[in-house]
Write an enzyme that holds these catalytic residues in place. Structure first.
Site, PDB file in Angstrom:
ATOM      1  N   HIS A  17       0.839  -1.209   0.000  1.00 26.46           N
ATOM      2  CA  HIS A  17       0.000   0.000   0.000  1.00 26.46           C
ATOM      3  C   HIS A  17       0.869   1.253   0.000  1.00 26.46           C
ATOM      4  O   HIS A  17       0.599   2.207  -0.738  1.00 26.46           O
ATOM      5  CB  HIS A  17      -0.891   0.044   1.249  1.00 26.46           C
ATOM      6  CG  HIS A  17      -1.927  -1.015   1.319  1.00 26.46           C
ATOM      7  ND1 HIS A  17      -2.067  -1.819   2.420  1.00 26.46           N
ATOM      8  CD2 HIS A  17      -2.883  -1.395   0.434  1.00 26.46           C
ATOM      9  CE1 HIS A  17      -3.069  -2.658   2.216  1.00 26.46           C
ATOM     10  NE2 HIS A  17      -3.578  -2.425   1.016  1.00 26.46           N
ATOM     11  N   LYS A  41     -15.709  -8.455   4.589  1.00 29.75           N
ATOM     12  CA  LYS A  41     -14.642  -8.889   5.491  1.00 29.75           C
ATOM     13  C   LYS A  41     -14.891  -8.357   6.899  1.00 29.75           C
ATOM     14  O   LYS A  41     -15.428  -7.279   7.077  1.00 29.75           O
ATOM     15  CB  LYS A  41     -13.283  -8.353   5.021  1.00 29.75           C
ATOM     16  CG  LYS A  41     -12.799  -8.907   3.709  1.00 29.75           C
ATOM     17  CD  LYS A  41     -11.439  -8.321   3.375  1.00 29.75           C
ATOM     18  CE  LYS A  41     -10.936  -8.790   2.023  1.00 29.75           C
ATOM     19  NZ  LYS A  41      -9.656  -8.151   1.679  1.00 29.75           N
ATOM     20  N   ARG A  91      -2.009  -6.670  -8.506  1.00 31.39           N
ATOM     21  CA  ARG A  91      -0.929  -7.574  -8.133  1.00 31.39           C
ATOM     22  C   ARG A  91      -0.819  -8.729  -9.108  1.00 31.39           C
ATOM     23  O   ARG A  91       0.257  -9.136  -9.477  1.00 31.39           O
ATOM     24  CB  ARG A  91      -1.167  -8.134  -6.732  1.00 31.39           C
ATOM     25  CG  ARG A  91      -1.076  -7.116  -5.635  1.00 31.39           C
ATOM     26  CD  ARG A  91      -1.478  -7.728  -4.334  1.00 31.39           C
ATOM     27  NE  ARG A  91      -2.893  -8.069  -4.430  1.00 31.39           N
ATOM     28  CZ  ARG A  91      -3.688  -8.314  -3.409  1.00 31.39           C
ATOM     29  NH1 ARG A  91      -3.208  -8.289  -2.198  1.00 31.39           N
ATOM     30  NH2 ARG A  91      -4.958  -8.589  -3.585  1.00 31.39           N
ATOM     31  N   SER A 129      -3.148  -7.800   2.761  1.00 29.42           N
ATOM     32  CA  SER A 129      -3.439  -7.598   4.187  1.00 29.42           C
ATOM     33  C   SER A 129      -3.918  -8.899   4.821  1.00 29.42           C
ATOM     34  O   SER A 129      -3.581  -9.199   5.966  1.00 29.42           O
ATOM     35  CB  SER A 129      -4.503  -6.508   4.357  1.00 29.42           C
ATOM     36  OG  SER A 129      -4.008  -5.267   3.951  1.00 29.42           O
TER      37      SER A 129
END
Length: 161
Positions: A17, A41, A91, A129
């Site tokens: 990040h 989440k 990613r 994360s």
């Protein structure tokens, strides 16, 4: 003035990040880092904890402002802030499919806001994360993935759990 917004849950904020924030901050006169809630989440850190961590981590980026987006669409929040670009990191191929859906939806909601994709630095292309939290939960060392301030906060939180 060129303004962009980089939204995410940042739960926790990782070096990936931070790399995106640093690189995106060079593209805009003003970059808003927007902390959002991911309804899919369960959060590890509270919104206030994430806000505090990001403010400390980004204090040296003079054109970066940390904001919270609650109960509104990112595309609408971007326009409220005067930003017409949403910055997203990619990613891997799996990110692309999700991000393409999100960008297309945002474009349908408001075609005045564009989405810009940035490839993640290869050093962080595997990092998430969720992975950091999983490693921390089982007692692994996360110092390669997050700043010390975040690592300490994770340890503190896990001791209380």
């Amino acid at each position: 003035m060129k303004k962009g917004i980089y939204p995410g849950s940042f739960d926790p904020v990782t070096y990936g990040h931070i790399d995106m924030i640093e690189r995106a901050s060079k593209m805009f006169d003003k970059l808003y880092v927007s902390i959002t809630e991911n309804i899919n989440k369960k959060s590890f850190f509270t919104l206030e904890e994430r806000l505090d961590l990001l403010k400390k981590i980004c204090q040296n980026y003079k054109n970066v402002e940390i904001v919270v987006c609650q109960n509104k669409l990112t595309v609408d929040f971007a326009l409220e802030l005067g930003a017409n670009v949403i910055v997203r990191g990619l990613r891997a191929v799996t990110d692309f499919e999700y991000e393409l859906q999100m960008a297309s939806t945002n474009h349908q909601l408001n075609s005045n806001v564009e989405t810009v994709f940035m490839m993640t630095n290869t050093d962080y292309s595997f990092l998430s994360s969720s992975m950091v939290k999983e490693i921390a939960y089982i007692g692994g060392n996360v110092n390669k993935f997050v700043p010390k301030i975040v690592e300490d906060k994770i340890k503190e939180k896990l001791k209380k759990a």
